[in-house]
Motif scaffolding. Structure first.
Motif, PDB file in Angstrom:
ATOM      1  N   GLY A 235     -14.396  -3.782 -45.941  1.00  0.00           N
ATOM      2  CA  GLY A 235     -15.390  -4.265 -44.978  1.00  0.00           C
ATOM      3  C   GLY A 235     -16.781  -3.844 -45.398  1.00  0.00           C
ATOM      4  O   GLY A 235     -16.958  -3.207 -46.444  1.00  0.00           O
ATOM      5  N   VAL A 236     -17.775  -4.214 -44.593  1.00  0.00           N
ATOM      6  CA  VAL A 236     -19.162  -3.871 -44.932  1.00  0.00           C
ATOM      7  C   VAL A 236     -19.550  -2.549 -44.269  1.00  0.00           C
ATOM      8  O   VAL A 236     -18.921  -2.110 -43.297  1.00  0.00           O
ATOM      9  CB  VAL A 236     -20.140  -4.984 -44.506  1.00  0.00           C
ATOM     10  CG1 VAL A 236     -19.818  -6.281 -45.241  1.00  0.00           C
ATOM     11  CG2 VAL A 236     -20.131  -5.173 -43.003  1.00  0.00           C
TER      12      VAL A 236
ATOM     13  N   PRO B  13     -24.516  -5.817 -41.080  1.00  0.00           N
ATOM     14  CA  PRO B  13     -24.688  -7.028 -40.260  1.00  0.00           C
ATOM     15  C   PRO B  13     -26.062  -7.091 -39.587  1.00  0.00           C
ATOM     16  O   PRO B  13     -26.766  -8.110 -39.685  1.00  0.00           O
ATOM     17  CB  PRO B  13     -23.552  -6.920 -39.234  1.00  0.00           C
ATOM     18  CG  PRO B  13     -22.521  -6.054 -39.887  1.00  0.00           C
ATOM     19  CD  PRO B  13     -23.298  -5.057 -40.696  1.00  0.00           C
ATOM     20  N   GLY B  14     -26.458  -5.996 -38.932  1.00  0.00           N
ATOM     21  CA  GLY B  14     -27.762  -5.981 -38.274  1.00  0.00           C
ATOM     22  C   GLY B  14     -28.894  -6.080 -39.269  1.00  0.00           C
ATOM     23  O   GLY B  14     -29.922  -6.715 -38.997  1.00  0.00           O
ATOM     24  N   GLY B  15     -28.725  -5.467 -40.431  1.00  0.00           N
ATOM     25  CA  GLY B  15     -29.776  -5.509 -41.447  1.00  0.00           C
ATOM     26  C   GLY B  15     -30.013  -6.906 -41.969  1.00  0.00           C
ATOM     27  O   GLY B  15     -31.166  -7.343 -42.112  1.00  0.00           O
ATOM     28  N   ILE B  16     -28.935  -7.621 -42.241  1.00  0.00           N
ATOM     29  CA  ILE B  16     -29.079  -9.001 -42.733  1.00  0.00           C
ATOM     30  C   ILE B  16     -29.677  -9.894 -41.638  1.00  0.00           C
ATOM     31  O   ILE B  16     -30.575 -10.705 -41.899  1.00  0.00           O
ATOM     32  CB  ILE B  16     -27.713  -9.543 -43.214  1.00  0.00           C
ATOM     33  CG1 ILE B  16     -27.322  -8.839 -44.527  1.00  0.00           C
ATOM     34  CG2 ILE B  16     -27.760 -11.059 -43.393  1.00  0.00           C
ATOM     35  CD1 ILE B  16     -25.961  -9.248 -45.086  1.00  0.00           C
TER      36      ILE B  16
ATOM     37  N   ALA C 158     -18.635 -13.443 -44.191  1.00  0.00           N
ATOM     38  CA  ALA C 158     -17.972 -14.196 -43.119  1.00  0.00           C
ATOM     39  C   ALA C 158     -17.316 -13.236 -42.134  1.00  0.00           C
ATOM     40  O   ALA C 158     -17.475 -13.366 -40.909  1.00  0.00           O
ATOM     41  CB  ALA C 158     -16.937 -15.153 -43.720  1.00  0.00           C
ATOM     42  N   GLU C 159     -16.607 -12.230 -42.677  1.00  0.00           N
ATOM     43  CA  GLU C 159     -15.908 -11.295 -41.786  1.00  0.00           C
ATOM     44  C   GLU C 159     -16.884 -10.409 -41.023  1.00  0.00           C
ATOM     45  O   GLU C 159     -16.565  -9.914 -39.946  1.00  0.00           O
ATOM     46  CB  GLU C 159     -14.906 -10.462 -42.588  1.00  0.00           C
ATOM     47  CG  GLU C 159     -13.803 -11.352 -43.146  1.00  0.00           C
ATOM     48  CD  GLU C 159     -12.603 -10.587 -43.674  1.00  0.00           C
ATOM     49  OE1 GLU C 159     -12.591  -9.346 -43.609  1.00  0.00           O
ATOM     50  OE2 GLU C 159     -11.669 -11.262 -44.157  1.00  0.00           O
ATOM     51  N   ALA C 160     -18.087 -10.208 -41.593  1.00  0.00           N
ATOM     52  CA  ALA C 160     -19.109  -9.415 -40.894  1.00  0.00           C
ATOM     53  C   ALA C 160     -19.898 -10.278 -39.912  1.00  0.00           C
ATOM     54  O   ALA C 160     -20.774  -9.777 -39.199  1.00  0.00           O
ATOM     55  CB  ALA C 160     -20.042  -8.769 -41.919  1.00  0.00           C
TER      56      ALA C 160
ATOM     57  N   ASP D 100     -30.561  -1.915 -42.493  1.00  0.00           N
ATOM     58  CA  ASP D 100     -31.203  -2.114 -41.192  1.00  0.00           C
ATOM     59  C   ASP D 100     -32.584  -1.463 -41.120  1.00  0.00           C
ATOM     60  O   ASP D 100     -33.222  -1.496 -40.077  1.00  0.00           O
ATOM     61  CB  ASP D 100     -30.295  -1.613 -40.069  1.00  0.00           C
ATOM     62  CG  ASP D 100     -29.844  -0.176 -40.279  1.00  0.00           C
ATOM     63  OD1 ASP D 100     -30.198   0.423 -41.322  1.00  0.00           O
ATOM     64  OD2 ASP D 100     -29.143   0.355 -39.411  1.00  0.00           O
ATOM     65  N   ALA D 101     -33.032  -0.875 -42.222  1.00  0.00           N
ATOM     66  CA  ALA D 101     -34.366  -0.240 -42.231  1.00  0.00           C
ATOM     67  C   ALA D 101     -35.345  -1.034 -43.094  1.00  0.00           C
ATOM     68  O   ALA D 101     -36.395  -0.528 -43.461  1.00  0.00           O
ATOM     69  CB  ALA D 101     -34.248   1.189 -42.780  1.00  0.00           C
TER      70      ALA D 101
END
Lengths: 231, 231
Positions: free
Chosen positions: B103-104, B109-112, B138-140, B224-225
């Motif tokens: 997984g990531v 996810p929030g960063g992208i 996709a899974e994220a 995310d930063a």
């Protein structure tokens, strides 16, 4: 580099180019240096793989760096991750001290002597400093059987870049096809094949050759199984 | 590749190029796969370093090979050495199965999403197959925030060779200087800098940057930063 003192002895035999780290030197004692620090001895292999990874990355990207500089930086990174808060300076010195006192594999002294006796010119070609090979050969009692200890430091690119092998050919005054690269690392065999050298892969443990690399011309279990190489 | 659906949104912001393995994916579960086999979990890191070492070697020597092919061969070599006589096929399948289900990292996810919300075009660029990034994203739940998943397989050279980054620039229709490479691996930052890209090094553990590589333009603790990146 001066002229080889016995140019006529070989009768056209190939110049034998020996890799140094692991091909000549036995790195097993490095694992014990990590164990001395309370760390996993397997870190020694991860360290060496990381040094090559970074050196090859720089070569692929068009950069350059000294083997010793990458070795120290990668060791520091690895020790910081494995043992946060330890005395980094002392730990780095302990492992690098081990690297500086490695000996050669048992098949090396006799193997080099046999190659020289068979009339081959013998040189070393390392991604590291020439001084490492000089010390290894001197302590193994065969420095006088080896014409020159060459380093890619003079080539501006690490093996397995073509330029590194061509540097050795130039230094020896022969064509790449008149040289036989002898190495334990498949990536070194692959690069030598692509640069036009003949090759012998040393596989002391009988491992399989990775299919993603160009295959060696010949495989042997040790340096003492080589001489004489066909011309 | 089709046109990006919102070409005007970015207002000249840099195209963000995300590395995939370790930058997006969390490789920690791979250690457990080795432990499942009764082996040292540290072999996971040695494996990945060995895959990169061999891939970079081929790139430096002028060759090419698929990431997955090297990964499988190097894993087989490593397992053969660590556990002679084991069921190699089953062990290789168990570890590769782990690679296929990673997984990531939590910040991904929030960063992208934040980068896309800030108007950046976002792509991935991997030394592995594009399908790996497609699945991870996709899974994220963020595949729709990423314009394209690029692989060096179309460039004929692995990162950090210049050609790999220029392939991404061509695919995106921008100059290298209009791209920002985001990666956890210092060798990727070094190659991107040499190819003319801007760079952000992701250092989740706060490790020091190796002095033998060109330094990043910026360092961040997670994806995310980042947003928004300056133009």
């Amino acid at each position: 580099m001066g002229e080889w003192p016995h140019p006529a002895t070989g009768g056209g035999r190939a110049v034998v180019v020996l890799d140094v780290n692991e091909t000549l030197s036995d790195m097993a004692p490095l694992g014990r240096r990590f164990a001395d620090l309370g760390l996993d001895p397997a870190l020694a292999r991860a360290w060496f793989a990381g040094v090559l990874r970074d050196g090859f990355a720089l070569t692929a990207a068009g950069g350059d760096a000294r083997f010793a500089a990458i070795a120290e930086a990668e060791l520091r990174r690895l020790l910081d991750a494995a043992a946060p808060g330890h005395d980094a300076g002392a730990a780095v010195a302990h492992v690098l001290g081990g690297f500086a006192t490695l000996g050669v594999h048992p098949d090396v002294p006799g193997g080099i002597a046999a190659l020289a006796d068979a009339g081959h010119r013998v040189v070393t070609l390392s991604n590291g400093a020439a001084a490492v090979a000089e010390r290894l050969l001197a302590e193994a009692g065969v420095r006088d059987r080896v014409e020159a200890c060459l380093s890619v430091e003079a080539a501006g690119a690490w093996k397995p870049a073509r330029a590194a092998y061509l540097h050795a050919a130039r230094a020896c005054g022969v064509a790449p096809g008149d040289m036989t690269m002898v190495a334990v690392h498949p990536w070194d065999i692959d690069g030598a094949v692509r640069a036009g050298l003949r090759t012998v892969w040393i596989s002391r443990d009988g491992a399989a050759y990775p299919p993603h690399f160009r295959p060696p011309g010949r495989t042997a279990r040790g340096l003492d199984a080589l001489a004489p190489l066909e011309s």
